[in-house]
Write a protein that holds these residues in place. Structure first.
Motif, PDB file in Angstrom:
ATOM      1  N   TYR A  13       0.820  -1.219   0.000  1.00  0.00           N
ATOM      2  CA  TYR A  13       0.000   0.000   0.000  1.00  0.00           C
ATOM      3  C   TYR A  13       0.854   1.270   0.000  1.00  0.00           C
ATOM      4  O   TYR A  13       0.664   2.164  -0.822  1.00  0.00           O
ATOM      5  CB  TYR A  13      -0.907  -0.054   1.234  1.00  0.00           C
ATOM      6  N   LYS A  14       1.822   1.352   0.916  1.00  0.00           N
ATOM      7  CA  LYS A  14       2.647   2.559   1.020  1.00  0.00           C
ATOM      8  C   LYS A  14       3.487   2.780  -0.231  1.00  0.00           C
ATOM      9  O   LYS A  14       3.620   3.909  -0.699  1.00  0.00           O
ATOM     10  CB  LYS A  14       3.554   2.484   2.251  1.00  0.00           C
ATOM     11  N   GLN A  15       4.042   1.710  -0.787  1.00  0.00           N
ATOM     12  CA  GLN A  15       4.853   1.831  -1.987  1.00  0.00           C
ATOM     13  C   GLN A  15       4.012   2.303  -3.173  1.00  0.00           C
ATOM     14  O   GLN A  15       4.461   3.119  -3.968  1.00  0.00           O
ATOM     15  CB  GLN A  15       5.517   0.488  -2.337  1.00  0.00           C
ATOM     16  N   VAL A  16       2.781   1.807  -3.262  1.00  0.00           N
ATOM     17  CA  VAL A  16       1.888   2.200  -4.353  1.00  0.00           C
ATOM     18  C   VAL A  16       1.540   3.686  -4.245  1.00  0.00           C
ATOM     19  O   VAL A  16       1.659   4.432  -5.220  1.00  0.00           O
ATOM     20  CB  VAL A  16       0.606   1.335  -4.372  1.00  0.00           C
ATOM     21  N   LEU A  17       1.127   4.123  -3.059  1.00  0.00           N
ATOM     22  CA  LEU A  17       0.765   5.531  -2.889  1.00  0.00           C
ATOM     23  C   LEU A  17       1.961   6.452  -3.116  1.00  0.00           C
ATOM     24  O   LEU A  17       1.823   7.523  -3.720  1.00  0.00           O
ATOM     25  CB  LEU A  17       0.159   5.774  -1.509  1.00  0.00           C
ATOM     26  N   ARG A  18       3.140   6.045  -2.662  1.00  0.00           N
ATOM     27  CA  ARG A  18       4.341   6.856  -2.862  1.00  0.00           C
ATOM     28  C   ARG A  18       4.657   6.981  -4.351  1.00  0.00           C
ATOM     29  O   ARG A  18       4.934   8.079  -4.850  1.00  0.00           O
ATOM     30  CB  ARG A  18       5.530   6.239  -2.124  1.00  0.00           C
ATOM     31  N   ALA A  19       4.611   5.874  -5.077  1.00  0.00           N
ATOM     32  CA  ALA A  19       4.910   5.897  -6.509  1.00  0.00           C
ATOM     33  C   ALA A  19       3.896   6.751  -7.271  1.00  0.00           C
ATOM     34  O   ALA A  19       4.265   7.503  -8.174  1.00  0.00           O
ATOM     35  CB  ALA A  19       4.931   4.477  -7.060  1.00  0.00           C
ATOM     36  N   LEU A  20       2.634   6.666  -6.893  1.00  0.00           N
ATOM     37  CA  LEU A  20       1.609   7.483  -7.544  1.00  0.00           C
ATOM     38  C   LEU A  20       1.833   8.960  -7.250  1.00  0.00           C
ATOM     39  O   LEU A  20       1.734   9.796  -8.147  1.00  0.00           O
ATOM     40  CB  LEU A  20       0.216   7.053  -7.085  1.00  0.00           C
ATOM     41  N   GLY A  21       2.138   9.291  -6.018  1.00  0.00           N
ATOM     42  CA  GLY A  21       2.362  10.678  -5.626  1.00  0.00           C
ATOM     43  C   GLY A  21       3.569  11.298  -6.305  1.00  0.00           C
ATOM     44  O   GLY A  21       3.594  12.491  -6.611  1.00  0.00           O
ATOM     45  N   GLU A  22       4.585  10.470  -6.557  1.00  0.00           N
ATOM     46  CA  GLU A  22       5.810  10.949  -7.199  1.00  0.00           C
ATOM     47  C   GLU A  22       5.771  10.800  -8.719  1.00  0.00           C
ATOM     48  O   GLU A  22       6.793  10.995  -9.382  1.00  0.00           O
ATOM     49  CB  GLU A  22       7.015  10.186  -6.631  1.00  0.00           C
ATOM     50  N   CYS A  80      -2.250  -4.646  -3.143  1.00  0.00           N
ATOM     51  CA  CYS A  80      -2.011  -3.786  -4.293  1.00  0.00           C
ATOM     52  C   CYS A  80      -0.545  -3.829  -4.669  1.00  0.00           C
ATOM     53  O   CYS A  80       0.304  -4.200  -3.879  1.00  0.00           O
ATOM     54  CB  CYS A  80      -2.470  -2.358  -4.016  1.00  0.00           C
ATOM     55  N   ALA A  81      -0.277  -3.442  -5.908  1.00  0.00           N
ATOM     56  CA  ALA A  81       1.090  -3.416  -6.411  1.00  0.00           C
ATOM     57  C   ALA A  81       1.186  -2.356  -7.490  1.00  0.00           C
ATOM     58  O   ALA A  81       0.176  -1.942  -8.079  1.00  0.00           O
ATOM     59  CB  ALA A  81       1.485  -4.778  -6.972  1.00  0.00           C
ATOM     60  N   VAL A  82       2.415  -1.927  -7.764  1.00  0.00           N
ATOM     61  CA  VAL A  82       2.651  -0.894  -8.760  1.00  0.00           C
ATOM     62  C   VAL A  82       3.798  -1.345  -9.670  1.00  0.00           C
ATOM     63  O   VAL A  82       4.745  -1.995  -9.219  1.00  0.00           O
ATOM     64  CB  VAL A  82       2.973   0.460  -8.090  1.00  0.00           C
ATOM     65  N   VAL A  83       3.669  -1.016 -10.957  1.00  0.00           N
ATOM     66  CA  VAL A  83       4.766  -1.194 -11.900  1.00  0.00           C
ATOM     67  C   VAL A  83       5.367   0.189 -12.106  1.00  0.00           C
ATOM     68  O   VAL A  83       4.663   1.117 -12.512  1.00  0.00           O
ATOM     69  CB  VAL A  83       4.275  -1.785 -13.245  1.00  0.00           C
ATOM     70  N   LEU A  84       6.645   0.315 -11.798  1.00  0.00           N
ATOM     71  CA  LEU A  84       7.314   1.608 -11.893  1.00  0.00           C
ATOM     72  C   LEU A  84       7.734   1.899 -13.327  1.00  0.00           C
ATOM     73  O   LEU A  84       8.046   0.983 -14.098  1.00  0.00           O
ATOM     74  CB  LEU A  84       8.535   1.635 -10.976  1.00  0.00           C
ATOM     75  N   LYS A  85       7.772   3.177 -13.672  1.00  0.00           N
ATOM     76  CA  LYS A  85       8.239   3.591 -14.990  1.00  0.00           C
ATOM     77  C   LYS A  85       9.725   3.306 -15.108  1.00  0.00           C
ATOM     78  O   LYS A  85      10.444   3.267 -14.124  1.00  0.00           O
ATOM     79  CB  LYS A  85       7.999   5.091 -15.194  1.00  0.00           C
ATOM     80  N   ASN A  86      10.180   3.127 -16.344  1.00  0.00           N
ATOM     81  CA  ASN A  86      11.619   2.909 -16.590  1.00  0.00           C
ATOM     82  C   ASN A  86      12.422   4.124 -16.235  1.00  0.00           C
ATOM     83  O   ASN A  86      12.077   5.215 -16.353  1.00  0.00           O
ATOM     84  CB  ASN A  86      11.866   2.559 -18.053  1.00  0.00           C
TER      85      ASN A  86
END
Length: 81
Positions: free
Chosen positions: A14-23, A75-81
Motif C-alpha cells: 500500500y505505502k509503496q503504491v501511494l508513494r509511486a503514484l504521488g511521485e 495492491c502493487a505498482v509497476v514503476l516507470k523505466n
C-alpha cells in the motif's frame, strides 16, 4: 497479465503504491478485487488523479503470486523505466 519485464519493476504494498503514484513514478497499478475498501478507495482515487491505469487481480493471493512473493498482496505498482 504481467510480463517478466514488468515483474522486475514491480513493488507490492500500500505505502509503496501511494508513494509511486504521488511521485508520478507509476506506470500502472494492480489492485486485488478482494482487498479492503480502506485500501482500495485511496489507491483508486490517487491513480485517477495521477492518470495511472488500474488493473484488477482476482484475489490478494493471486496478486501476490503475480508479484513473485509468497504472501498475499492487496495492491502493487509497476514503476516507470
Amino acid at each position: 497479465m504481467i510480463s517478466e519485464a514488468e515483474k522486475s519493476r514491480m513493488q507490492a504494498g500500500y505505502k509503496q503504491v501511494l508513494r509511486a503514484l504521488g511521485e508520478q513514478r507509476a506506470e500502472k497499478v494492480y489492485l486485488a478485487s478482494d482487498c479492503e475498501d480502506k485500501i482500495k478507495t485511496p489507491v483508486e482515487e490517487q491513480a485517477e488523479k495521477s492518470g495511472c491505469p488500474v488493473f484488477y487481480a482476482e484475489s490478494m493471493k493471486e496478486l501476490g503470486r503475480l508479484c513473485g512473493i509468497k504472501v498475499k498482496a492487496s495492491c502493487a505498482v509497476v514503476l516507470k523505466n
